[in-house]
Design an enzyme around this catalytic site. Structure first.
Site, PDB file in Angstrom:
ATOM      1  N   CYS A  79       5.041  -0.578  -1.645  1.00 21.72           N
ATOM      2  CA  CYS A  79       3.776  -1.937  -1.335  1.00 21.72           C
ATOM      3  C   CYS A  79       4.075  -2.893  -2.166  1.00 21.72           C
ATOM      4  O   CYS A  79       4.627  -2.761  -3.194  1.00 21.72           O
ATOM      5  CB  CYS A  79       2.483  -1.414  -0.896  1.00 21.72           C
ATOM      6  SG  CYS A  79       1.919  -1.023  -2.473  1.00 21.72           S
ATOM      7  N   CYS A 122      -1.139   2.139  -7.963  1.00 24.13           N
ATOM      8  CA  CYS A 122       0.315   1.447  -8.030  1.00 24.13           C
ATOM      9  C   CYS A 122       0.486   1.329  -9.476  1.00 24.13           C
ATOM     10  O   CYS A 122       1.883   1.458  -9.827  1.00 24.13           O
ATOM     11  CB  CYS A 122       0.391   0.293  -7.162  1.00 24.13           C
ATOM     12  SG  CYS A 122       0.319   0.622  -5.345  1.00 24.13           S
ATOM     13  N   ASP A 151       5.617   6.089  -2.000  1.00 19.27           N
ATOM     14  CA  ASP A 151       6.398   5.167  -2.657  1.00 19.27           C
ATOM     15  C   ASP A 151       7.419   5.874  -3.786  1.00 19.27           C
ATOM     16  O   ASP A 151       6.959   6.765  -4.353  1.00 19.27           O
ATOM     17  CB  ASP A 151       5.474   4.260  -3.517  1.00 19.27           C
ATOM     18  CG  ASP A 151       4.716   3.367  -2.530  1.00 19.27           C
ATOM     19  OD1 ASP A 151       5.006   3.329  -1.538  1.00 19.27           O
ATOM     20  OD2 ASP A 151       3.814   2.601  -3.249  1.00 19.27           O
ATOM     21  N   CYS A 168       1.359   7.709  -0.448  1.00 23.19           N
ATOM     22  CA  CYS A 168       2.052   6.647   0.238  1.00 23.19           C
ATOM     23  C   CYS A 168       3.589   6.717   0.388  1.00 23.19           C
ATOM     24  O   CYS A 168       4.221   5.798   1.104  1.00 23.19           O
ATOM     25  CB  CYS A 168       1.561   5.319  -0.600  1.00 23.19           C
ATOM     26  SG  CYS A 168       1.850   5.403  -2.199  1.00 23.19           S
TER      27      CYS A 168
END
Lengths: 177, 126
Positions: free
Chosen positions: B63, B106, B39, B37
């Protein structure tokens, strides 16, 4: 045409990172014409369904191969390496620091009164870096032994961060318009 | 996809956002990233001479769930020993934030970040 084929064979392209994008577009238009639903109007339901399936496959193939990151990931996928779903992998600290800094820079640029110029330069920098990764991937992938595939995989992971950053920059650009 | 109340709360009022001096021998820095993603997360701890985490800061580009996960971890680890902090499990984070399955990674990222920060601190001390 056979949708069991991989995207490269489906589109009549060599299985390589450096593909001729013009040939890809030309081939796309050609196949699109062949597959146009109007041509199947007089045919059976089964054949119509197949034309829809082919078109979907064609679009998927072209979208994937046109994208520098998508093409690299697909080539690795064909070699049994998944870089799409791997969430947590060890990355070099130096690379992560650099990524963090780039994102900090973007935040600083965002905070400027008229960030257009700085944003343009920043985008150039990110795009330049991405081009270097693309070249490095291409060089590694051409060798295609275990060690160079491993390096190619590491490069793709880096590309993923840069592509994400590019999208972030585009978002900021869109906000300015 | 809807975020849980807990995620939104941390997302809107992130705790302990910031940066510590990485050259400080009392500071441990953990940097992690998720290529899938894109991140990036930085989590830092400040450790007292008797091995207690006095302060924690984070900066996450990602996110809402990634921001909330790291924000929560900085809250939790304050006052912990290094050992307690490195025993934090991503499942605790995911439970607390009611993360859906697609966002579990996450919480894994936040767990990796605190572990990396503890490791970095220990390396600096040795």
């Amino acid at each position: 045409m056979d949708i069991q084929q991989n995207y490269f064979s489906f589109l009549g392209l060599p299985e390589s990172y450096n593909i001729d994008l013009q040939a890809l577009s030309a081939r796309y238009r050609e196949l699109q014409k062949t597959l146009h639903p109007d041509r199947f109007a007089h045919l059976s339901e089964r054949e119509k369904r197949m034309s829809v399936q082919y078109t979907a496959y064609l679009n998927e193939a072209v979208t994937t191969l046109k994208s520098p990151l998508g093409r690299a990931q697909y080539l690795l996928h064909l070699n049994g390496i998944d870089t799409i779903s791997d969430a947590s992998v060890k990355l070099e600290p130096a690379f992560l620091f650099e990524q963090m800094e780039l994102r900090d820079d973007l935040e600083d640029i965002k905070a400027q009164v008229s960030p257009e110029k700085a944003l343009g330069l920043f985008m150039d920098k990110v795009t330049g870096q991405l081009l270097e990764y693309q070249q490095a991937f291409s060089d590694c992938f051409d060798v295609r032994d275990a060690a160079s595939l491993k390096t190619a995989t590491a490069i793709v992971r880096k590309m993923q961060f840069m592509v994400k950053l590019q999208k972030e920059i585009e978002l900021v650009e869109n906000e300015l318009d | 996809m809807a975020y849980s109340e807990e995620v939104l709360e941390h997302y809107e009022n992130p705790r302990n956002v910031g940066k510590m001096d990485d050259n400080d021998s009392h500071v441990g820095t953990g940097m992690v990233g998720a290529p899938a993603c894109g991140d990036v997360m930085r989590l830092q701890i400040k450790v007292s001479d008797d091995g207690i985490i006095e302060d924690a800061k984070f900066k996450t580009y990602g996110c809402g769930s990634a921001i909330a996960s790291s924000s929560l971890v900085t809250e939790w680890v304050k006052g912990m020993t290094l050992e307690q902090a490195s025993e934090l499990k991503n499942t605790q984070i995911a439970d607390q934030l009611a993360l859906p399955p697609v966002k579990i990674h996450c919480s894994v990222l936040a767990e990796d970040a605190i572990k990396a920060a503890v490791e970095d601190y220990k390396k600096k001390q040795s």
